[in-house]
Enzyme design. Structure first.
Site, PDB file in Angstrom:
ATOM      1  N   GLY A 193     -47.805 -34.085   4.514  1.00 23.38           N
ATOM      2  CA  GLY A 193     -47.699 -34.974   5.663  1.00 23.38           C
ATOM      3  C   GLY A 193     -48.973 -35.768   5.892  1.00 23.38           C
ATOM      4  N   ASP A 212     -53.362 -28.507  -4.143  1.00 26.76           N
ATOM      5  CA  ASP A 212     -52.867 -27.268  -3.556  1.00 26.76           C
ATOM      6  C   ASP A 212     -52.626 -26.298  -4.696  1.00 26.76           C
ATOM      7  OD1 ASP A 212     -51.691 -26.498  -0.605  1.00 26.76           O
ATOM      8  OD2 ASP A 212     -50.754 -25.319  -2.200  1.00 26.76           O
ATOM      9  N   ASP A 239     -56.828 -24.766  -7.360  1.00 26.11           N
ATOM     10  CA  ASP A 239     -57.515 -24.006  -6.316  1.00 26.11           C
ATOM     11  C   ASP A 239     -58.735 -24.790  -5.849  1.00 26.11           C
ATOM     12  OD1 ASP A 239     -58.958 -22.233  -4.754  1.00 26.11           O
ATOM     13  OD2 ASP A 239     -58.721 -20.538  -6.121  1.00 26.11           O
ATOM     14  N   ASP A 269     -58.159 -29.553   5.562  1.00 24.68           N
ATOM     15  CA  ASP A 269     -57.226 -28.939   6.509  1.00 24.68           C
ATOM     16  C   ASP A 269     -57.000 -27.523   6.006  1.00 24.68           C
ATOM     17  OD1 ASP A 269     -55.420 -29.073   8.783  1.00 24.68           O
ATOM     18  OD2 ASP A 269     -53.800 -29.009   7.318  1.00 24.68           O
ATOM     19  N   CYS A 319     -54.865 -25.268  12.160  1.00 22.83           N
ATOM     20  CA  CYS A 319     -53.784 -25.197  13.153  1.00 22.83           C
ATOM     21  C   CYS A 319     -53.804 -23.834  13.828  1.00 22.83           C
ATOM     22  CB  CYS A 319     -52.426 -25.483  12.521  1.00 22.83           C
ATOM     23  SG  CYS A 319     -51.977 -24.350  11.186  1.00 22.83           S
TER      24      CYS A 319
END
Length: 415
Positions: A193, A212, A239, A269, A319
């Site tokens: 996103g 990722d 990684d 993030d 988050c």
């Protein structure tokens, strides 16, 4: 954390001029608002929790993850179903509940444990179709006709223009502020996103490297980039803690590992305990699992600092709501890397940082923290929605969101 979740206000990233107007779903007209500070964002209020729903005798019990999806507007798919009432047949009206403690046994004919009502629907399959040895393992299980929360689905609506995203996740891309022609690194990118939003903000000019370490997530990221027709994204299964090399790589190598000072801007993030996620009816991680994230975040951060060019921007986000994964990480970074300096954030929609990590008040004001408990917990019905002013709905959207944390750094030259 348990119990029915508060009303949420989902937002949509649109990669075209946003505008406003009204949307129709479930036969109800709701306002579509353009965010005043983020012109590429549309805000669409959810309606609920609905108090007028009659519960049916036949029940379907689903797992927590499936329950979250239903609260966000999804139907129930077969893998999420844990149990049904004894005589459920295809075409039956059923009430759907989430087993929030994970105590329902698969295939049970009744369940009296703690459960949260998610709404009503029509069963697409019989009980035997779901639980027999040759039963269905994929596909639609219950078509939700009366969900507790009316949340619009965008599965088939302008898929190359719209992307459903939480508001803080949108803000973080704007805070990084990527420019056309730059080389950007999204270190922990899936499901993509933020990656796709960064590429859109750059007008698809430049290069966004997305990494990722889970292959299926990278595959999904590539699909999203293709769907949104973004060509500057290059995704790699890698990684992030191993993304730095001091040896010169082949001239034609596009992917990791990378040499020091390879990127203009970096988004970290970071993997985190996820305590800010909503809706969230139960949290099951152990203390050992929660405390395991801080060392991993620091490994990734150390790599990011070395990969960033002097004068470049690094944005760190999570988050979650814990001090140890947020403000403590900022204090550690400023002490460990004298080349880093905290920067103001634009836009600054959330609150300031939390005390307790040894940061000065002026430093806390530079941080951005979204508190999931700051929004109103009252429900939203059509009458209250019609009576609300547009600025009140925007204010609610700014507060009523997931827990999130953002810190912005610049790497000083000559240090």
């Amino acid at each position: 954390m348990s119990g029915a979740p508060p009303c949420v206000t989902p937002c949509v990233i649109t990669y075209a001029p946003a505008g406003g107007g009204r949307a129709q779903f479930k036969g109800i007209s709701v306002p579509v608002l353009e965010h005043p500070q983020l012109q590429d964002i549309l805000l669409i209020p959810s309606i609920g929790p609905r108090q007028d729903l009659k519960k049916h005798e036949s029940e379907v019990i689903v797992g927590a993850q499936c329950g979250y999806a239903v609260l966000r507007g999804a139907h129930v798919y077969v893998p999420g179903i844990i149990s049904t009432s004894r005589f459920v047949k295809a075409g039956d009206l059923v009430s759907v509940y989430s087993d929030i403690e994970g105590k329902c046994k698969r295939g049970a004919k009744e369940f009296e444990g703690v459960k949260v009502f998610l709404g009503n629907g029509i069963s697409e399959l019989s009980r035997s179709d779901i639980f027999s040895s040759h039963g269905r393992t994929t596909g639609l299980g219950v078509r939700m006709t009366e969900p507790v929360y009316l949340s619009p689905s965008f599965d088939s609506m302008l898929p190359s223009h719209l992307f459903l995203q939480n508001l803080p996740s949108v803000v973080v891309s704007h805070v990084l502020n990527p420019q056309p022609g730059e080389r950007i690194l999204d270190m922990c990118a899936a499901p993509g996103g933020k990656t796709t939003h960064l590429a859109a903000l750059m007008r698809d000019e430049g290069e966004v490297i997305a990494m990722d370490k889970i292959a299926n997530k990278v595959k999904k990221l590539k699909q999203n980039a293709e769907l949104l027709q973004l060509n500057c994204i290059k995704a790699f299964c890698y990684d992030g803690t191993k993304a730095l090399t001091v040896e010169k790589t082949e001239d034609k190598q596009e992917g990791p590992p990378f040499l020091p000072e390879s990127f203009d801007r970096i988004l970290l993030d970071a993997p985190c305990s996820g305590m800010g996620q909503r809706p969230n009816m139960v949290y099951s991680s152990t203390l050992k699992e929660v405390t395991s994230y801080q060392p991993l975040q620091r490994k990734l951060f150390s790599v990011a600092v070395k990969l960033l060019k002097p004068g470049g921007v690094l944005v760190y986000s999570t988050c979650t709501i814990t001090l140890s994964e947020n403000e403590e990480q900022v204090a550690w970074a400023l002490e460990t890397f004298p080349c880093l300096q905290l920067q103001p954030q634009e836009p600054h929609i959330g609150g300031e940082g939390m005390r307790g990590a040894g940061l000065a008040l002026h430093q806390l004001k530079l941080l951005q923290r979204f508190d999931p408990s700051a929004g109103t917990l009252q429900g939203t019905d059509m009458e209250s929605l019609q009576d609300c002013r547009e600025e009140d709905l925007v204010s609610l959207a700014n507060k009523d969101c997931i827990g999130f944390f953002i810190a912005k750094f610049i790497k000083l030259k000559g240090k």
